[in-house]
Design an enzyme around this catalytic site. Structure first.
Site, PDB file in Angstrom:
ATOM      1  N   MET A 277     -99.933   5.243 -67.170  1.00 58.71           N
ATOM      2  CA  MET A 277    -101.061   5.754 -67.933  1.00 58.71           C
ATOM      3  C   MET A 277    -100.698   5.713 -69.427  1.00 58.71           C
ATOM      4  O   MET A 277     -99.593   6.071 -69.817  1.00 58.71           O
ATOM      5  CB  MET A 277    -101.352   7.199 -67.500  1.00 58.71           C
ATOM      6  CG  MET A 277    -102.741   7.667 -67.863  1.00 58.71           C
ATOM      7  SD  MET A 277    -103.115   9.315 -67.214  1.00 58.71           S
ATOM      8  CE  MET A 277    -102.768   9.121 -65.484  1.00 58.71           C
TER       9      MET A 277
ATOM     10  N   GLY B 265     -99.237  -0.922 -65.117  1.00 56.41           N
ATOM     11  CA  GLY B 265     -98.418  -0.071 -65.966  1.00 56.41           C
ATOM     12  C   GLY B 265     -98.778   1.384 -65.842  1.00 56.41           C
ATOM     13  O   GLY B 265     -99.713   1.762 -65.126  1.00 56.41           O
TER      14      GLY B 265
ATOM     15  N   GLU C 158    -109.068  -0.695 -63.906  1.00 58.39           N
ATOM     16  CA  GLU C 158    -108.794   0.411 -62.968  1.00 58.39           C
ATOM     17  C   GLU C 158    -108.989  -0.001 -61.509  1.00 58.39           C
ATOM     18  O   GLU C 158    -109.570   0.724 -60.701  1.00 58.39           O
ATOM     19  CB  GLU C 158    -109.672   1.620 -63.307  1.00 58.39           C
ATOM     20  CG  GLU C 158    -109.529   2.142 -64.714  1.00 58.39           C
ATOM     21  CD  GLU C 158    -108.213   2.883 -64.996  1.00 58.39           C
ATOM     22  OE1 GLU C 158    -107.347   2.959 -64.099  1.00 58.39           O
ATOM     23  OE2 GLU C 158    -108.055   3.373 -66.117  1.00 58.39           O
TER      24      GLU C 158
END
Length: 127
Positions: A12, A10, A84
């Site tokens: 930020m 998705g 991340e």
């Protein structure tokens, strides 16, 4: 039996890390051994933590490459969560993740889909 690979992708600020923390809390409450990893390059909240925008924080193992997961000395968890993952722009990333799932470990990866310039990260836009 092979584990599963789940990708949470998705923009930020869309709640990916919050989702990671929620999944971790749900799994550990159910007695499922779970390990959280993060890229060493992402030191916004210290070297050994992930933090959501709503302030929830969780201890994580900081690694420089995905191979470090394979080289862990400790007992294998049932589930691995990787925050991340776009920062592990390794050509062999899919092979490493597949290797982990083939030993029966579920893997959840959390990543941005595009940069602030609207360019896809690494191989995500290429596959």
């Amino acid at each position: 039996m092979a584990g599963k690979l789940v990708a949470v992708v998705g923009a930020m600020g869309s709640g990916k890390t919050e989702k990671l923390i929620d999944i971790y809390e749900k799994l550990t409450k159910a007695g499922i051994s779970t390990c959280v990893f993060k890229p060493a390059i992402d030191n916004r909240y210290g070297n050994n933590a992930v933090k959501s925008r709503n302030g929830k924080e969780l201890e994580a193992i900081s690694i420089s490459s995905l191979e470090e997961i394979l080289e862990m000395d400790k007992e294998h968890p049932q589930v691995i969560l990787i925050d991340e993952i776009q920062f592990f722009d390794q050509p062999n990333a899919s092979q490493i993740l597949t290797s982990i799932t083939l030993v029966g470990i579920d893997v959840y990866v959390f990543r941005l889909d595009v940069t602030s310039e609207d360019i896809t990260f690494g191989m995500v836009g290429d596959t």
